[in-house]
Design a protein around this motif. Structure first.
Motif, PDB file in Angstrom:
ATOM      1  N   PRO A 251      68.885  23.662  67.613  1.00 12.26           N
ATOM      2  CA  PRO A 251      68.538  24.148  68.953  1.00 12.26           C
ATOM      3  C   PRO A 251      68.798  25.640  69.102  1.00 12.26           C
ATOM      4  N   ARG A 252      68.120  26.235  70.079  1.00 18.36           N
ATOM      5  CA  ARG A 252      68.364  27.619  70.510  1.00 18.36           C
ATOM      6  C   ARG A 252      68.117  28.629  69.398  1.00 18.36           C
ATOM      7  N   ILE A 253      67.139  28.364  68.543  1.00 14.90           N
ATOM      8  CA  ILE A 253      66.756  29.307  67.500  1.00 14.90           C
ATOM      9  C   ILE A 253      65.532  30.070  67.993  1.00 14.90           C
ATOM     10  N   PRO A 254      65.519  31.403  67.922  1.00 10.20           N
ATOM     11  CA  PRO A 254      64.365  32.149  68.437  1.00 10.20           C
ATOM     12  C   PRO A 254      63.098  31.853  67.645  1.00 10.20           C
ATOM     13  N   PRO A 255      61.934  31.903  68.296  1.00  7.79           N
ATOM     14  CA  PRO A 255      60.672  31.623  67.618  1.00  7.79           C
ATOM     15  C   PRO A 255      60.216  32.828  66.798  1.00  7.79           C
ATOM     16  N   LEU A 256      59.064  32.664  66.158  1.00  6.19           N
ATOM     17  CA  LEU A 256      58.437  33.778  65.458  1.00  6.19           C
ATOM     18  C   LEU A 256      58.228  34.936  66.433  1.00  6.19           C
ATOM     19  N   ARG A 257      58.619  36.138  65.994  1.00  2.24           N
ATOM     20  CA  ARG A 257      58.443  37.312  66.839  1.00  2.24           C
ATOM     21  C   ARG A 257      57.586  38.338  66.107  1.00  2.24           C
ATOM     22  N   LEU A 258      56.627  38.892  66.810  1.00  2.00           N
ATOM     23  CA  LEU A 258      55.801  39.977  66.307  1.00  2.00           C
ATOM     24  C   LEU A 258      55.831  41.103  67.326  1.00  2.00           C
ATOM     25  N   MET A 259      56.119  42.303  66.858  1.00  2.00           N
ATOM     26  CA  MET A 259      56.269  43.434  67.768  1.00  2.00           C
ATOM     27  C   MET A 259      55.519  44.640  67.224  1.00  2.00           C
ATOM     28  N   GLY A 260      55.005  45.456  68.136  1.00  3.24           N
ATOM     29  CA  GLY A 260      54.315  46.671  67.749  1.00  3.24           C
ATOM     30  C   GLY A 260      54.499  47.735  68.792  1.00  3.24           C
ATOM     31  N   GLY A 261      54.343  48.987  68.390  1.00  2.71           N
ATOM     32  CA  GLY A 261      54.507  50.074  69.359  1.00  2.71           C
ATOM     33  C   GLY A 261      54.015  51.392  68.804  1.00  2.71           C
ATOM     34  N   LEU A 262      53.872  52.333  69.706  1.00  2.00           N
ATOM     35  CA  LEU A 262      53.507  53.710  69.374  1.00  2.00           C
ATOM     36  C   LEU A 262      54.598  54.627  69.890  1.00  2.00           C
ATOM     37  N   GLU A 263      54.985  55.590  69.070  1.00  2.00           N
ATOM     38  CA  GLU A 263      56.042  56.527  69.442  1.00  2.00           C
ATOM     39  C   GLU A 263      55.519  57.954  69.311  1.00  2.00           C
ATOM     40  N   ALA A 264      55.592  58.695  70.394  1.00  2.00           N
ATOM     41  CA  ALA A 264      55.144  60.083  70.402  1.00  2.00           C
ATOM     42  C   ALA A 264      56.327  61.015  70.549  1.00  2.00           C
ATOM     43  N   GLU A 265      56.394  61.993  69.702  1.00  2.00           N
ATOM     44  CA  GLU A 265      57.428  63.038  69.791  1.00  2.00           C
ATOM     45  C   GLU A 265      56.746  64.361  70.123  1.00  2.00           C
TER      46      GLU A 265
END
Length: 266
Positions: A251-265
């Protein structure tokens, strides 16, 4: 912290105090060999008051002796670590006291076949003492909407795991991929009993063999660069499959996670 009732009044108050100290001896690097050894001490107490007090006041002390060592030569690097720990948990009001001696160790090796590329393999053995919550809980846990029951007779939790990784870094590019598998002996987890108490499902903490298999991946790529600034794309994902023997998914195990982003400096 305080847990509020529906009318805003304080139902249960948790007060925790602790102290932690650490002393280290850092070795001077010689011939590619470096490391550090030390002693760590921690002590904490928890007082629980109110209608939602599902475990008694308790305290714990932890004393750890550890060493971390590494050696690097040419394209090869090796790491080793060891720790011995003494944990004591007490609940004076109910006359409860348990002590555990824990031993942990890890070995690792890495190869750098080309500039910016690193391939590694790690092995670890870990032991964990059950927490006061896992030993002494008995009551309705409002946050999880379940009635939880601990077991004061729990033994140490053991784990043996392997991890393999691939990492690459170049100007404007970073990537890493890690896969792992860990087998537990006596993994502690709340398991549904199929019964109800006060209208809520009952979960009893149990110790069972368990297996965790998963991966983590990250990538970062610079897309555009201009004078004084840049635009970078980031991607990441992780997944773990955790199985309790004879029960099924943990129980209480996180699911598959997919993350994306753009970073501007700028």
């Amino acid at each position: 912290h305080a847990v509020l009732e529906e009318d805003g009044a304080v139902g249960t108050r948790f007060a925790r105090r602790g102290i932690e100290a650490r002393a280290e001896l850092v070795q001077e690097e010689r011939g590619g060999w470096k490391g550090r050894s030390g002693l760590q001490y921690g002590s904490a107490s928890l007082a629980v008051n109110g209608a939602g007090a599902i475990l008694p006041d308790n305290s714990d002390t932890r004393l750890r002796l550890f060493t971390l060592q590494s050696y690097e030569t040419g394209t090869l690097a090796f790491d080793a670590a060891a720790r011995i720990e003494r944990v004591s948990i007490r609940a004076g009001r109910i006359g409860f006291e348990r002590s555990f001696t824990l031993r942990s160790a890890a070995l690792g090796g890495a190869w750098k076949p080309a500039e910016g590329l690193k391939i590694g393999l790690n092995w670890s053995h870990g032991e964990r003492a059950p927490s006061a919550e896992e030993l002494l809980t008995d009551g309705l846990h409002v946050a999880t909407q379940s009635y939880e029951i601990g077991n004061p007779a729990f033994r140490r939790e053991h784990a043996n795991g392997f991890e393999a990784y691939l990492r690459f870094e170049a100007p404007g590019t970073r990537m890493s991929l890690t896969g792992y598998r860990t087998r537990f002996t006596g993994f502690i987890s709340p398991v549904p009993t199929g019964t109800f108490e006060e209208g809520f499902p009952v979960y009893a903490y149990r110790q069972l063999p368990a297996r965790f298999t998963g991966f983590e991946a990250q990538a970062s790529q610079q897309l555009i660069e201009w004078g004084g600034g840049s635009l970078t794309a980031d991607l990441a994902g992780d997944y773990v499959r955790a199985t309790l023997k004879g029960v099924g998914p943990a129980p209480r195990i996180p699911p598959l996670r997919l993350m994306g982003g753009l970073e501007a400096e700028m």
